[in-house]
Design a protein around this motif. Structure first.
Motif, PDB file in Angstrom:
ATOM      1  N   PRO A 278       0.797  -1.232   0.000  1.00  0.00           N
ATOM      2  CA  PRO A 278       0.000   0.000   0.000  1.00  0.00           C
ATOM      3  C   PRO A 278       0.826   1.277   0.000  1.00  0.00           C
ATOM      4  O   PRO A 278       0.495   2.238  -0.702  1.00  0.00           O
ATOM      5  CB  PRO A 278      -0.847  -0.144   1.270  1.00  0.00           C
ATOM      6  N   ARG A 279       1.906   1.301   0.752  1.00  0.00           N
ATOM      7  CA  ARG A 279       2.701   2.531   0.826  1.00  0.00           C
ATOM      8  C   ARG A 279       3.355   2.887  -0.506  1.00  0.00           C
ATOM      9  O   ARG A 279       3.802   4.029  -0.709  1.00  0.00           O
ATOM     10  CB  ARG A 279       3.769   2.398   1.913  1.00  0.00           C
ATOM     11  N   ASP A 280       3.429   1.919  -1.434  1.00  0.00           N
ATOM     12  CA  ASP A 280       4.062   2.160  -2.727  1.00  0.00           C
ATOM     13  C   ASP A 280       3.083   2.648  -3.787  1.00  0.00           C
ATOM     14  O   ASP A 280       3.509   3.045  -4.880  1.00  0.00           O
ATOM     15  CB  ASP A 280       4.743   0.889  -3.235  1.00  0.00           C
ATOM     16  N   ALA A 281       1.791   2.634  -3.493  1.00  0.00           N
ATOM     17  CA  ALA A 281       0.797   3.031  -4.484  1.00  0.00           C
ATOM     18  C   ALA A 281       1.000   4.457  -4.997  1.00  0.00           C
ATOM     19  O   ALA A 281       0.928   4.697  -6.215  1.00  0.00           O
ATOM     20  CB  ALA A 281      -0.608   2.856  -3.916  1.00  0.00           C
ATOM     21  N   PRO A 282       1.249   5.454  -4.127  1.00  0.00           N
ATOM     22  CA  PRO A 282       1.426   6.815  -4.653  1.00  0.00           C
ATOM     23  C   PRO A 282       2.564   6.937  -5.656  1.00  0.00           C
ATOM     24  O   PRO A 282       2.443   7.656  -6.654  1.00  0.00           O
ATOM     25  CB  PRO A 282       1.698   7.636  -3.383  1.00  0.00           C
ATOM     26  N   SER A 283       3.673   6.255  -5.413  1.00  0.00           N
ATOM     27  CA  SER A 283       4.798   6.357  -6.346  1.00  0.00           C
ATOM     28  C   SER A 283       4.476   5.696  -7.680  1.00  0.00           C
ATOM     29  O   SER A 283       4.942   6.146  -8.730  1.00  0.00           O
ATOM     30  CB  SER A 283       6.061   5.743  -5.732  1.00  0.00           C
ATOM     31  N   ILE A 284       3.675   4.637  -7.657  1.00  0.00           N
ATOM     32  CA  ILE A 284       3.235   3.997  -8.905  1.00  0.00           C
ATOM     33  C   ILE A 284       2.406   4.978  -9.723  1.00  0.00           C
ATOM     34  O   ILE A 284       2.604   5.144 -10.931  1.00  0.00           O
ATOM     35  CB  ILE A 284       2.412   2.733  -8.603  1.00  0.00           C
ATOM     36  N   LEU A 285       1.481   5.642  -9.085  1.00  0.00           N
ATOM     37  CA  LEU A 285       0.617   6.586  -9.791  1.00  0.00           C
ATOM     38  C   LEU A 285       1.412   7.774 -10.314  1.00  0.00           C
ATOM     39  O   LEU A 285       1.162   8.274 -11.418  1.00  0.00           O
ATOM     40  CB  LEU A 285      -0.508   7.058  -8.865  1.00  0.00           C
ATOM     41  N   GLU A 286       2.388   8.212  -9.543  1.00  0.00           N
ATOM     42  CA  GLU A 286       3.210   9.331  -9.991  1.00  0.00           C
ATOM     43  C   GLU A 286       4.044   8.945 -11.205  1.00  0.00           C
ATOM     44  O   GLU A 286       4.188   9.729 -12.161  1.00  0.00           O
ATOM     45  CB  GLU A 286       4.130   9.793  -8.859  1.00  0.00           C
ATOM     46  N   ALA A 287       4.544   7.717 -11.222  1.00  0.00           N
ATOM     47  CA  ALA A 287       5.400   7.271 -12.323  1.00  0.00           C
ATOM     48  C   ALA A 287       4.608   7.035 -13.607  1.00  0.00           C
ATOM     49  O   ALA A 287       5.112   7.256 -14.706  1.00  0.00           O
ATOM     50  CB  ALA A 287       6.136   5.990 -11.925  1.00  0.00           C
ATOM     51  N   ALA A 305      -6.033   3.074 -15.969  1.00  0.00           N
ATOM     52  CA  ALA A 305      -6.143   3.148 -17.420  1.00  0.00           C
ATOM     53  C   ALA A 305      -4.986   3.989 -17.948  1.00  0.00           C
ATOM     54  O   ALA A 305      -4.727   5.086 -17.437  1.00  0.00           O
ATOM     55  CB  ALA A 305      -7.479   3.770 -17.824  1.00  0.00           C
ATOM     56  N   VAL A 306      -4.289   3.467 -18.960  1.00  0.00           N
ATOM     57  CA  VAL A 306      -3.141   4.152 -19.546  1.00  0.00           C
ATOM     58  C   VAL A 306      -3.247   4.110 -21.070  1.00  0.00           C
ATOM     59  O   VAL A 306      -4.011   3.313 -21.618  1.00  0.00           O
ATOM     60  CB  VAL A 306      -1.810   3.494 -19.098  1.00  0.00           C
ATOM     61  N   PRO A 307      -2.499   4.946 -21.783  1.00  0.00           N
ATOM     62  CA  PRO A 307      -2.542   4.916 -23.247  1.00  0.00           C
ATOM     63  C   PRO A 307      -2.218   3.530 -23.808  1.00  0.00           C
ATOM     64  O   PRO A 307      -1.452   2.767 -23.211  1.00  0.00           O
ATOM     65  CB  PRO A 307      -1.480   5.949 -23.645  1.00  0.00           C
ATOM     66  N   ASP A 311       3.921   0.114 -21.606  1.00  0.00           N
ATOM     67  CA  ASP A 311       4.536  -0.980 -20.854  1.00  0.00           C
ATOM     68  C   ASP A 311       4.605  -0.570 -19.381  1.00  0.00           C
ATOM     69  O   ASP A 311       5.593   0.015 -18.924  1.00  0.00           O
ATOM     70  CB  ASP A 311       5.933  -1.295 -21.395  1.00  0.00           C
ATOM     71  N   VAL A 312       3.556  -0.849 -18.672  1.00  0.00           N
ATOM     72  CA  VAL A 312       3.442  -0.446 -17.270  1.00  0.00           C
ATOM     73  C   VAL A 312       4.558  -1.058 -16.427  1.00  0.00           C
ATOM     74  O   VAL A 312       5.138  -0.388 -15.561  1.00  0.00           O
ATOM     75  CB  VAL A 312       2.054  -0.851 -16.724  1.00  0.00           C
ATOM     76  N   ARG A 313       4.879  -2.307 -16.695  1.00  0.00           N
ATOM     77  CA  ARG A 313       5.891  -2.979 -15.870  1.00  0.00           C
ATOM     78  C   ARG A 313       7.244  -2.294 -15.986  1.00  0.00           C
ATOM     79  O   ARG A 313       7.992  -2.199 -15.007  1.00  0.00           O
ATOM     80  CB  ARG A 313       6.002  -4.449 -16.273  1.00  0.00           C
ATOM     81  N   ALA A 314       7.580  -1.806 -17.175  1.00  0.00           N
ATOM     82  CA  ALA A 314       8.868  -1.142 -17.379  1.00  0.00           C
ATOM     83  C   ALA A 314       8.951   0.177 -16.627  1.00  0.00           C
ATOM     84  O   ALA A 314      10.052   0.645 -16.305  1.00  0.00           O
ATOM     85  CB  ALA A 314       9.098  -0.908 -18.871  1.00  0.00           C
ATOM     86  N   LYS A 315       7.791   0.770 -16.337  1.00  0.00           N
ATOM     87  CA  LYS A 315       7.761   2.069 -15.657  1.00  0.00           C
ATOM     88  C   LYS A 315       7.522   1.959 -14.161  1.00  0.00           C
ATOM     89  O   LYS A 315       7.536   2.979 -13.462  1.00  0.00           O
ATOM     90  CB  LYS A 315       6.680   2.954 -16.282  1.00  0.00           C
TER      91      LYS A 315
END
Length: 371
Positions: A278-287, A305-307, A311-315
């Motif tokens: 859970p604590r990592d969710a904000p950084s995922i959204l920011e990235a 939802a992304v374009p 490649d979500v995993r790479a980011k």
């Protein structure tokens, strides 16, 4: 092919020489699965239901709606609240017990009650040689050997074809109540949800919806729920004005929409489902800067939802597990639907498939390993 009994299923698999695409209710995307369709919806019916023992046994093709009707008649429920993703995935059909068990489908209450696999008491399935395997029990007092039960839950049909599932069920609740907090960014939302979940007030749902509203659910006897709501409001005072929603129909709709990710029905681009701390969710959204996002499980589950083709995993900047839920066939082929496993885990998964499905019959190409 649509067997109507476990024995027929066993004989069909024993004679098979070509791969199968295993289909239950057809509610989930399976674009990467290849082979002849093996339809398990002919294995249907509740074979044992003991409300007093809180146990239910049904064949794998039994519709979840049929099971929920039977439970509701006895004021009971599937506490892990399996999601209905037909709207967001654009699929038809009816969810089946086997499909729910095979995918370990679990909703918002997972943070308090547990996942689908935690309620599975036993399974019967047919392996890749046509052998009928039984593991676990049909009632709680007779449960032994959980290993294969847990293994089959989340294997997405890659190790065997489920024919029967035994489940623990729970009593329904007298009432539910939702608390709402607005105006928090993802970091503030995760902090508020963590404070609520870390309190002694038994929160059964903690999410931030696509509009940025933090939603917390309390369930139980009315006197207890209202007391806990008042105490939790005090706990959350530093995060803003806490609003209360106690209309039962509205609360049900709020959490059904969260469970089923309904706000993503008409979004453009690819849809991903990510599990992180859970604590990592904000950084995922920011990235990733998604066009739309929803947090569940206190921030541990992210829908976004992304374009197209991203490649979500790479980011991803933190360790997590990302599943591509909806995209074009080309994107599914390129990015792979399920998160690649680390080499040691992939080796274990390959060994398991070789043991349970030596002919390579089951859902070939659907996933690289176990989910």
């Amino acid at each position: 092919m649509k067997p109507t009994s476990e024995q027929e299923l066993s004989e069909l698999i024993a004679k098979a020489t070509a791969p199968f695409h295993i289909k239950g209710g057809g509610t989930r995307l399976s674009a990467l699965a290849t082979g002849n369709t093996l339809d398990t919806s002919g294995l249907t019916g509740i074979t044992l239901y003991e409300p007093g023992a809180l146990t239910l046994v049904a064949q794998a093709g039994t519709h979840i709606t049929e099971i929920e009707r039977a439970l509701a008649a006895e004021n009971q429920r599937l506490a892990f609240e399996p999601a209905d993703l037909r709207d967001v995935l654009g699929t038809q059909g009816e969810s089946t017990l086997g499909g729910v068990a095979a995918s370990n489908a679990s909703g918002p209450r997972r943070i308090s009650a547990g996942a689908c696999r935690d309620f599975m008491l036993g399974v019967r399935f047919v392996d890749g040689l046509g052998g009928i395997v039984k593991n676990g029990g049909r009632v709680m007092k007779n449960v032994t050997g959980y290993d294969l039960v847990k293994l089959m839950s989340g294997a997405h049909g890659t190790l065997g074809v489920l024919s029967e599932v035994s489940m623990k069920v729970l009593p329904n609740v007298e009432m539910q109540l939702c608390l709402r907090l607005e105006g928090l960014d993802p970091a503030g939302a995760v902090a508020a949800m963590s404070a609520a979940l870390g309190s002694p007030f038994e929160v059964s749902g903690a999410a931030q919806d696509a509009d940025g509203i933090v939603l917390l659910r309390l369930e139980g006897f009315e006197t207890s729920v209202r007391y806990r709501a008042a105490q939790l409001t005090d706990v959350l005072a530093n995060f803003g004005n806490v609003q209360t929603e106690d209309d039962q129909d509205m609360c049900t709709k709020i959490w059904r929409d969260i469970r089923d990710a309904r706000r993503f029905k008409d979004t453009q681009g690819d849809l991903w489902r990510i599990s992180v701390k859970p604590r990592d969710a904000p950084s995922i959204l920011e990235a990733l800067s998604p066009s739309q996002a929803q947090l569940d499980w206190g921030g541990g589950l992210i829908w976004l939802a992304v374009p197209k083709g991203t490649d979500v995993r790479a980011k991803m900047t933190v360790t997590g597990h990302a599943t591509l839920m909806r995209a074009s066939s080309d994107t599914m082929q390129t990015l792979v639907r399920f998160h690649p496993e680390p080499t040691p885990i992939a080796k274990i998964s390959a060994d398991l498939r070789a043991r349970f499905d030596p002919k390579g019959l089951f859902n070939s190409g659907l996933m690289g390993g176990l989910s």
